[in-house]
Write an enzyme that holds these catalytic residues in place. Structure first.
Site, PDB file in Angstrom:
ATOM      1  N   THR A 199       0.875  -1.185   0.000  1.00  0.00           N
ATOM      2  CA  THR A 199       0.000   0.000   0.000  1.00  0.00           C
ATOM      3  C   THR A 199       0.906   1.227   0.000  1.00  0.00           C
ATOM      4  OG1 THR A 199      -1.812  -1.071   1.160  1.00  0.00           O
ATOM      5  CG2 THR A 199      -1.607   1.303   1.487  1.00  0.00           C
ATOM      6  N   GLY A 229     -11.050  -1.727   2.508  1.00  0.00           N
ATOM      7  CA  GLY A 229     -10.181  -1.634   3.683  1.00  0.00           C
ATOM      8  C   GLY A 229     -10.198  -0.242   4.301  1.00  0.00           C
ATOM      9  N   GLY A 251      -1.526  -1.616   6.659  1.00  0.00           N
ATOM     10  CA  GLY A 251      -1.600  -2.815   7.495  1.00  0.00           C
ATOM     11  C   GLY A 251      -2.951  -3.482   7.351  1.00  0.00           C
TER      12      GLY A 251
HETATM   13  N1  ASP Z   1      -4.462  -1.296   4.709  1.00  0.00           N
HETATM   14  C1  ASP Z   1      -4.627  -1.942   3.437  1.00  0.00           C
HETATM   15  C2  ASP Z   1      -5.985  -2.613   3.403  1.00  0.00           C
HETATM   16  O1  ASP Z   1      -6.351  -3.236   4.379  1.00  0.00           O
HETATM   17  C3  ASP Z   1      -3.582  -2.960   3.146  1.00  0.00           C
HETATM   18  C4  ASP Z   1      -2.164  -2.569   3.417  1.00  0.00           C
HETATM   19  O2  ASP Z   1      -1.888  -1.488   3.915  1.00  0.00           O
HETATM   20  O3  ASP Z   1      -1.269  -3.352   3.102  1.00  0.00           O
HETATM   21  O4  ASP Z   1      -6.635  -2.558   2.398  1.00  0.00           O
END
Ligand code: ASP
Length: 330
Positions: A199, A229, A251
């Site tokens: 991300t 998300g 995350g």
């Molecule tokens: N936070 C992002 C999500 O849950 C994923 C990530 O940050 O890796 O869509």
């Protein structure tokens, strides 16, 4: 003649030790920027060449934002342009290089926030918009809404003449392999150990004291289609307020939504008077669980914090004092 009361209000001036100190003057010329390329980066599992390539890419994106801020451009422009650069780079799980969902497609989420007036815009579950962050900004500036999703967001992209692409444009061999591994684990009823990775986000303070934050993602590998998300949820994965901080998270999105993590950092600083490092430490280690993720933040005075509880978080930062940092691990 200048009205003294107006002057005091207009510059948020404070009396310190009997002399008038304008906070606008104190911070004059100050700018700062930080970006991330996702928590879950595992530098020790990368080859030296892979690490070098990612560091070079982070540095290039950082320079895009720095150039804008050095020329007294806005933090919003810096954030949007940095994120566009990262979305266009297949190394990250945002734009090209986005992860695959359960049905083998890409569904992208992004948001942006202007700390000067709390204006914000977001898009979710977009399948054909090449640069979701740009569409998010247009939601902010050209509609009375905050969040557009799916077909409605794509129809809006057409209205705004924002470039659209085939869904397969976002596919990379790296993400396909991760999806196949995740599906195999699912079939064998094994725990999902897929690392959250890639991300992207950016936070910036410009010379006019304006904060901005943006976040863009493909979400998490093998997610259900339609899943959204934290990245496009203002207050969860993204937040900016000139009176405190700008924040971009990465995350396990569900956890960041449950605990309104980005907003939590801002109010800890604003209402509790916590220092930015203490507020970030609290949300990552006392509210979230180990390995849930990380975040980047910049305060109204230009203080930068980049912290995470995963093995790594690709990140970079720079400011007007000459600070420059690019790192993947601890
Ligand atoms: N936070 C992002 C999500 O849950 C994923 C990530 O940050 O890796 O869509």
């Amino acid at each position: 003649m200048h009205d003294r009361r107006t002057f005091l209000a207009g510059t948020a001036a404070t009396i310190m030790g009997g002399s008038l100190v304008s906070s606008a003057t104190a911070a004059e010329g100050r700018f700062a920027i930080a970006l991330h390329g996702g928590a879950g980066t595992e530098p020790e599992k990368m080859t030296a060449d892979e690490r070098k390539a990612m560091e070079a890419s982070l540095g290039k994106a950082l320079d895009v934002g720095l150039e804008i801020l050095q020329k007294k451009g806005s933090s919003l422009d810096a954030v949007e342009q940095v994120i566009r650069a990262l979305e266009n780079d297949p190394l990250y799980n945002a734009g090209r290089g986005a992860c695959f969902n359960h049905v083998g497609k890409h569904e992208l989420d992004a948001s942006i926030m202007d700390g000067s007036n709390k204006a914000c815009g977001a898009v979710a579950v977009v399948r054909t918009v090449r640069n979701p962050i740009t569409l998010a900004r247009l939601v902010m500036t050209k509609t009375r809404h905050v969040l557009l999703i799916g077909d409605g967001a794509e129809a809006f992209a057409d209205e705004m003449q924002v470039p659209r692409v085939e869904n397969s444009y976002f596919s990379t061999d790296f993400q396909r392999k991760k999806w196949e591994e995740a599906k195999a684990r699912e079939k064998a009823k094994q725990a999902d150990t897929t690392k959250k990775m890639g991300t992207v986000g950016c936070v910036a303070l410009d010379v006019n004291g304006n904060l901005a934050a943006g976040t863009s993602t493909g979400g998490i590998t093998n997610k259900r289609w339609g899943r959204i998300g934290d990245s496009p949820i203002i207050g969860a994965g993204n937040y900016a307020d000139n009176s405190t901080v700008a924040i971009s998270c990465t995350g396990t999105g569900e956890e960041f939504i449950r605990h309104s993590i980005a907003h939590e950092v801002a109010v800890r600083v604003g209402y509790k008077g916590e220092t930015l490092p203490a507020a970030v430490d609290h949300v990552l280690r006392k509210i979230l669980k180990p390995d849930d993720g990380g975040l980047i933040a910049v305060s109204k005075t230009g203080e930068i914090v980049m912290d995470f509880t995963t093995d790594g978080m690709a990140r970079a930062a720079a400011d007007s004092t000459g600070k420059r940092e690019i790192k993947l691990g601890r």
